[in-house]
Design a protein around this motif. Structure first.
Motif, PDB file in Angstrom:
ATOM      1  N   ALA A   1       1.425   0.145  -2.755  1.00 30.16           N
ATOM      2  CA  ALA A   1       1.669   0.340  -1.332  1.00 30.16           C
ATOM      3  C   ALA A   1       2.807   1.321  -1.121  1.00 30.16           C
ATOM      4  CB  ALA A   1       2.007  -0.988  -0.666  1.00 30.16           C
ATOM      5  N   LEU A   2       2.776   2.005   0.009  1.00 30.06           N
ATOM      6  CA  LEU A   2       3.883   2.836   0.470  1.00 30.06           C
ATOM      7  C   LEU A   2       4.377   2.238   1.774  1.00 30.06           C
ATOM      8  CD1 LEU A   2       2.433   6.434  -0.113  1.00 30.06           C
ATOM      9  CD2 LEU A   2       4.160   5.255  -1.486  1.00 30.06           C
ATOM     10  N   LEU A   3       5.676   1.933   1.860  1.00 34.91           N
ATOM     11  CA  LEU A   3       6.273   1.332   3.053  1.00 34.91           C
ATOM     12  C   LEU A   3       7.549   2.089   3.372  1.00 34.91           C
ATOM     13  CD1 LEU A   3       6.477  -0.880   5.223  1.00 34.91           C
ATOM     14  CD2 LEU A   3       7.566  -2.340   3.497  1.00 34.91           C
TER      15      LEU A   3
ATOM     16  N   LEU B   1      -4.632  10.412  -3.580  1.00 31.41           N
ATOM     17  CA  LEU B   1      -3.766   9.275  -3.273  1.00 31.41           C
ATOM     18  C   LEU B   1      -4.631   8.028  -3.252  1.00 31.41           C
ATOM     19  CD1 LEU B   1      -1.186   7.791  -2.304  1.00 31.41           C
ATOM     20  CD2 LEU B   1      -1.859   8.419   0.040  1.00 31.41           C
ATOM     21  N   THR B   2      -4.251   7.044  -4.079  1.00 29.25           N
ATOM     22  CA  THR B   2      -4.928   5.748  -4.095  1.00 29.25           C
ATOM     23  C   THR B   2      -3.881   4.672  -3.874  1.00 29.25           C
ATOM     24  OG1 THR B   2      -6.545   6.581  -5.692  1.00 29.25           O
ATOM     25  CG2 THR B   2      -6.390   4.197  -5.447  1.00 29.25           C
ATOM     26  N   ALA B   3      -4.127   3.776  -2.906  1.00 28.42           N
ATOM     27  CA  ALA B   3      -3.180   2.705  -2.599  1.00 28.42           C
ATOM     28  C   ALA B   3      -3.904   1.583  -1.862  1.00 28.42           C
ATOM     29  CB  ALA B   3      -2.030   3.231  -1.747  1.00 28.42           C
ATOM     30  N   GLN B   4      -3.230   0.429  -1.780  1.00 24.39           N
ATOM     31  CA  GLN B   4      -3.753  -0.664  -0.964  1.00 24.39           C
ATOM     32  C   GLN B   4      -3.389  -0.468   0.495  1.00 24.39           C
ATOM     33  OE1 GLN B   4      -2.552  -4.446  -2.571  1.00 24.39           O
ATOM     34  NE2 GLN B   4      -3.393  -3.996  -4.578  1.00 24.39           N
ATOM     35  N   SER B   5      -2.176   0.098   0.752  1.00 25.25           N
ATOM     36  CA  SER B   5      -1.764   0.332   2.133  1.00 25.25           C
ATOM     37  C   SER B   5      -0.700   1.417   2.195  1.00 25.25           C
ATOM     38  CB  SER B   5      -1.227  -0.949   2.772  1.00 25.25           C
ATOM     39  OG  SER B   5      -0.044  -1.372   2.110  1.00 25.25           O
ATOM     40  N   VAL B   6      -0.647   2.081   3.346  1.00 31.01           N
ATOM     41  CA  VAL B   6       0.406   3.039   3.658  1.00 31.01           C
ATOM     42  C   VAL B   6       0.910   2.668   5.045  1.00 31.01           C
ATOM     43  CG1 VAL B   6       1.005   5.454   4.050  1.00 31.01           C
ATOM     44  CG2 VAL B   6      -0.681   4.864   2.284  1.00 31.01           C
ATOM     45  N   ILE B   7       2.204   2.331   5.134  1.00 30.04           N
ATOM     46  CA  ILE B   7       2.795   1.907   6.399  1.00 30.04           C
ATOM     47  C   ILE B   7       4.094   2.680   6.610  1.00 30.04           C
ATOM     48  CG2 ILE B   7       3.741  -0.018   7.724  1.00 30.04           C
ATOM     49  CD1 ILE B   7       1.973  -1.875   5.967  1.00 30.04           C
ATOM     50  N   ALA B   8       4.222   3.325   7.773  1.00 35.20           N
ATOM     51  CA  ALA B   8       5.437   4.054   8.117  1.00 35.20           C
ATOM     52  C   ALA B   8       5.794   3.767   9.568  1.00 35.20           C
ATOM     53  CB  ALA B   8       5.250   5.551   7.902  1.00 35.20           C
ATOM     54  N   HIS B   9       7.073   3.515   9.809  1.00 33.29           N
ATOM     55  CA  HIS B   9       7.519   3.321  11.184  1.00 33.29           C
ATOM     56  C   HIS B   9       7.670   4.650  11.895  1.00 33.29           C
ATOM     57  CE1 HIS B   9       8.655  -1.113  11.243  1.00 33.29           C
ATOM     58  NE2 HIS B   9       7.988  -0.902  10.129  1.00 33.29           N
TER      59      HIS B   9
END
Length: 167
Positions: free
Chosen positions: A25-27, A39-47
């Motif tokens: 994940a990217l947070l 890009l492979t991930a379970q989630s990408v979250i940015a405020h």
């Protein structure tokens, strides 16, 4: 095993020239930027804002408090949502609350495959083939490519298609 608490700022910038980024994940409390072949991930979250230039395969969600700009040979995610009010969403018990802005721009030379596209602002998506369960925008929706939407298509302004459409 507690919950994650973000600071008020902090960006993520990843660049892998010719390589791939593969993470759980990217947070980010701020903006997130990724440039790579894939890009492979379970989630990408940015405020803040999210900008990805890569073949993108996200098994879960891409969530942003600002704009989302995705470009690559293909884009896949369960949900892509721009303009989230994270504090409002938490106060609402997890029910999604949007801000007044947050545009979503997707461009793929191949396919875009997603469950949900949702934006507080405008949505623009261009691909050879675009498949979604639902597309919802509080602004305008512009879609280019062979488009299949299995659920709702809801936009506050004129919705334009430049190729075939099937519902």
């Amino acid at each position: 095993n507690g919950s994650t608490v973000l600071s008020g700022a902090g960006d993520i910038q990843l660049a892998a020239s010719g390589g791939a980024v593969d993470v759980d994940a990217l947070l980010s409390a701020g903006d997130t930027s990724v440039t790579s072949a894939a890009l492979t991930a379970q989630s990408v979250i940015a405020h803040g804002a999210i900008a990805i230039n890569a073949a993108t395969d996200i098994s879960g969600q891409i969530l942003s408090g600002g704009n989302i700009d995705l470009t690559g040979s293909a884009i896949a995610a369960d949900a892509i949502i721009a303009g989230i009010d994270f504090a409002g969403t938490e106060a609402a018990g997890g029910n999604m609350v949007l801000t007044q802005s947050g545009d979503l721009s997707l461009a793929a030379s191949g396919d875009i495959d997603t469950g949900t596209l949702l934006a507080a602002g405008n949505i623009s998506a261009s691909a050879a083939n675009l498949s979604a369960a639902a597309i919802t925008s509080h602004g305008a929706i512009t879609l280019s490519g062979n488009t299949e939407i299995t659920g709702q298509l809801l936009g506050a302004l004129v919705t334009r298609f430049t190729e075939g459409y099937a519902a």
